[in-house]
Enzyme design. Sequence first.
Site, mmCIF file in Angstrom:
data_model
loop_
_atom_site.group_PDB
_atom_site.id
_atom_site.type_symbol
_atom_site.label_atom_id
_atom_site.label_comp_id
_atom_site.label_asym_id
_atom_site.label_seq_id
_atom_site.Cartn_x
_atom_site.Cartn_y
_atom_site.Cartn_z
ATOM 1 N N CYS A 2 0.847 -1.188 0.000
ATOM 2 C CA CYS A 2 0.000 0.000 0.000
ATOM 3 C C CYS A 2 0.884 1.241 0.000
ATOM 4 C CB CYS A 2 -0.885 0.007 1.234
ATOM 5 S SG CYS A 2 -1.839 -1.502 1.398
ATOM 6 N N ARG A 28 1.918 1.215 -5.976
ATOM 7 C CA ARG A 28 2.055 0.293 -4.847
ATOM 8 C C ARG A 28 0.774 -0.475 -4.554
ATOM 9 N NH1 ARG A 28 6.604 1.513 -1.847
ATOM 10 N NH2 ARG A 28 5.778 0.369 -0.078
ATOM 11 N N TRP A 75 -3.567 -2.047 -1.542
ATOM 12 C CA TRP A 75 -3.462 -3.337 -2.217
ATOM 13 C C TRP A 75 -3.992 -4.355 -1.207
ATOM 14 C CZ3 TRP A 75 -1.068 -8.117 -1.663
ATOM 15 C CH2 TRP A 75 -1.014 -8.908 -2.820
ATOM 16 N N ASN A 99 0.092 -0.038 6.323
ATOM 17 C CA ASN A 99 0.672 -0.839 5.243
ATOM 18 C C ASN A 99 1.319 -2.056 5.884
ATOM 19 O OD1 ASN A 99 1.878 -1.809 2.927
ATOM 20 N ND2 ASN A 99 3.509 -0.263 2.881
ATOM 21 N N GLY A 100 1.002 -3.244 5.373
ATOM 22 C CA GLY A 100 1.606 -4.455 5.941
ATOM 23 C C GLY A 100 0.524 -5.372 6.486
ATOM 24 N N GLU A 497 11.839 -14.585 -18.212
ATOM 25 C CA GLU A 497 11.476 -13.177 -18.035
ATOM 26 C C GLU A 497 10.469 -12.734 -19.105
ATOM 27 O OE1 GLU A 497 11.481 -10.986 -15.924
ATOM 28 O OE2 GLU A 497 11.483 -9.043 -16.906
ATOM 29 N N LYS A 501 6.717 -11.240 -18.268
ATOM 30 C CA LYS A 501 6.182 -9.974 -18.792
ATOM 31 C C LYS A 501 4.851 -10.242 -19.486
ATOM 32 C CE LYS A 501 8.053 -7.806 -16.951
ATOM 33 N NZ LYS A 501 9.226 -8.022 -16.136
ATOM 34 N N GLU A 504 2.022 -11.156 -16.836
ATOM 35 C CA GLU A 504 1.566 -10.103 -15.915
ATOM 36 C C GLU A 504 0.867 -8.950 -16.636
ATOM 37 O OE1 GLU A 504 5.938 -8.098 -14.869
ATOM 38 O OE2 GLU A 504 4.420 -8.137 -13.322
ATOM 39 N N HIS A 520 10.326 -33.424 -22.974
ATOM 40 C CA HIS A 520 9.996 -34.060 -21.693
ATOM 41 C C HIS A 520 8.615 -33.646 -21.199
ATOM 42 C CE1 HIS A 520 14.035 -35.625 -21.619
ATOM 43 N NE2 HIS A 520 14.466 -34.417 -21.961
ATOM 44 N N LYS A 619 3.676 -2.873 -7.169
ATOM 45 C CA LYS A 619 5.084 -2.759 -7.519
ATOM 46 C C LYS A 619 6.005 -3.300 -6.432
ATOM 47 C CE LYS A 619 8.514 -1.223 -10.022
ATOM 48 N NZ LYS A 619 8.826 -2.061 -11.193
HETATM 49 O O1 M6R Z 1 11.603 -4.893 -6.001
HETATM 50 P P1 M6R Z 1 12.027 -6.311 -6.326
HETATM 51 O O2 M6R Z 1 13.040 -6.374 -7.394
HETATM 52 O O3 M6R Z 1 12.462 -7.060 -5.099
HETATM 53 O O4 M6R Z 1 10.698 -6.999 -6.864
HETATM 54 C C1 M6R Z 1 10.677 -8.369 -7.157
HETATM 55 C C2 M6R Z 1 9.426 -8.742 -7.917
HETATM 56 O O5 M6R Z 1 8.289 -8.474 -7.147
HETATM 57 C C3 M6R Z 1 9.299 -8.001 -9.255
HETATM 58 O O6 M6R Z 1 10.434 -8.181 -10.040
HETATM 59 C C4 M6R Z 1 8.068 -8.507 -10.023
HETATM 60 O O7 M6R Z 1 8.254 -9.829 -10.408
HETATM 61 C C5 M6R Z 1 7.784 -7.614 -11.226
HETATM 62 N N1 M6R Z 1 6.397 -7.202 -11.238
HETATM 63 C C6 M6R Z 1 8.014 -8.281 -12.531
HETATM 64 O O8 M6R Z 1 7.770 -7.442 -13.608
#
Ligand code: M6R
Length: 624
Positions: A2, A28, A75, A99-100, A497, A501, A504, A520, A619
């Site tokens: 949050c 966030r 969030w 937050n938390g 990766e 992308k 998400e 496999h 984020k």
């Molecule tokens: O801030 P961080 O690099 O620790 O974050 C790790 C992941 O949460 C972050 O890379 C997440 O997978 C991204 N949304 C990917 O695009």
Amino acid sequence: MCGIVGYLGSEHDPKDVILAGLEKLEYRGYDSAGMAVFNGNQIERIRAQGKLIYLKNKVQDKKFTGPAGIGHTRWATHGKPSESNAHPHQAGVIHLVHNGIIENDDHIRKQLKAEGVTLTSDTDSELVAHLINRAYAVHKDLFLAVKSVLPSLKGAFSIVVICQDNPQELVAFKDGPPLIIGIGQGETFIVSDVAASLQYTDKYIYLDDREIVKVTPQGVKIFSQAGIELRKEINQISWSADVVEKRGFSHFMLKEIHEQAQSVAQALEPHLNEQRTGITLAHQLDGLHFLNHNNQPEIVFEKALNDIDRVIIVACGTSYYAGLVGQYMIEKFSKTPCSVEVASEFRYRDPVVSKNTLFISISQSGETADTLAAIRLAKSKGVKTLSICNVKNSTIDREADIHLYMNCGPEIGVASTKAFTSTLTVLSVFCIEFSKAKKQLDLKSEQQWVEGLLALPSQIEVVLAYDKYFSDASDALKKYHGFLFMGRGVMYPIALEGALKMKELTYLHAEGYPAGEMKHGPLALIDEDMAVVMLAPRDELYEKTVSNLQEVKARGAKIISLGSGDDENLKSLSDRYLAIPKVSSWVDPILAVIPLQLMAFHLAQSLGYDVDQPRNLAKSVTVE
Ligand code: M6R
């Protein structure tokens, strides 16, 4: 997860400060937002489900006198996204943003219900507001009330509280998620991220865990949880307010993709030697230092590196995939065993580490809860820890023994892009220094690698031309029901990766696979609605990757291939061919990931999804 903004001051309208701050923090969390602000002697609370725009619409004609106010963008963890679960939460005279996670919420909820308290939300946050309100009835002092409640709360959480009885006071507490105090002229800010108040001040105090803050017009006082007043350093931030603007791009993500030529150069720059032909990590500004017991950098770096006999890299998400690229490089060049692990697994194992292990944590935000827990576990086992972070002074950065920085400027898009390529650059630089210390890398190889890294910005400019290509091609890509990304060697993490992308942003099924694994099992998925993205630059595994490509082609997959330069062979085997410049294979991953970022961006755009704020995500993942 949050975002929190607290304000006390008479320089600005608190409503404007809070809304401007929440706008910068919306990355966030974005399932609801709210604010509670003094208007005369009354606190007015306004909340709205959904994105910040709904709160903005609700408050647009309102005026608040202040001086104190708190705001929040959520969030959801406890309780679904709804107005009643939105923050701030109120209990009697207390308004609170949180937050938390409060882990003993069940116990507190039962206790409060048994006392006859009526709860109006499903959140753990409201429970804390009730506890503080009850304590305030006894202490008649907000600071003492908050302090007295803290021992009864378990979990990782940060709160900011105001009280109906005193418009001139904010009280905050941090134990886990970040809280930062912005010091202005006649005004104070309490924010989850400096981005929220950069337009008002560049002076910040970073709270450490279990610190309580009391803000009044007389100033900011910070105490330990035991009540001892602390002297904290004020840091001056060099980021200007416009680095968190879109600068003419439609989306933060697109801007951040385009910034990569520059951000990769920025990641490399501090580590270049004077002649710009080699790497000198140790004595650079923001470079790599071991701190001795007096907290002074010690020039023992090369010896310390030479003593390391194992490297463990721990991270989450995109940062984890960057770590996997690091593993290939570190083992290949330094001849030192290197393992990479997802932080949420590492933290709950009982990992065996020896004293000569180097533990590397990678985190753009520097606040990811699992990565933070992993670094703490590593430290408890007496291991040297090195962090690669983007956000300086973030919790992970501050907790590590050794610090390296991505140096890519704030990354706002939830999907990580420029942080990934900057991390790969920093890992390359680390690997060069480490391999030299291990007497495994000669001068010529170092120079060639550095030349490759120095050439990256102009090559990235070339690859960015795929922006236009995918903008045009995205409609055609919509017909596929799934995407399999494949590669071998160092291209395998890039396949992972690329798939992350894609999922998400587009919510389509996407998987990353080592191309050699297809037989496999995953080959069964192939049909003409499945797109296979095959990463096949001209590296030592090229021939093998091409034969894997032929296997999927024979089963009817649509093939998008990525290769080096004008590869006629790949072109003839593929429905679409993407060329990256022919370079040394150790910079290939940095170039190869960029078309994959652009493909996911444009496909999500053409499907009509919110690229900067994909559903269900945030984020900075500051809860488990
Ligand atoms: O801030 P961080 O690099 O620790 O974050 C790790 C992941 O949460 C972050 O890379 C997440 O997978 C991204 N949304 C990917 O695009």
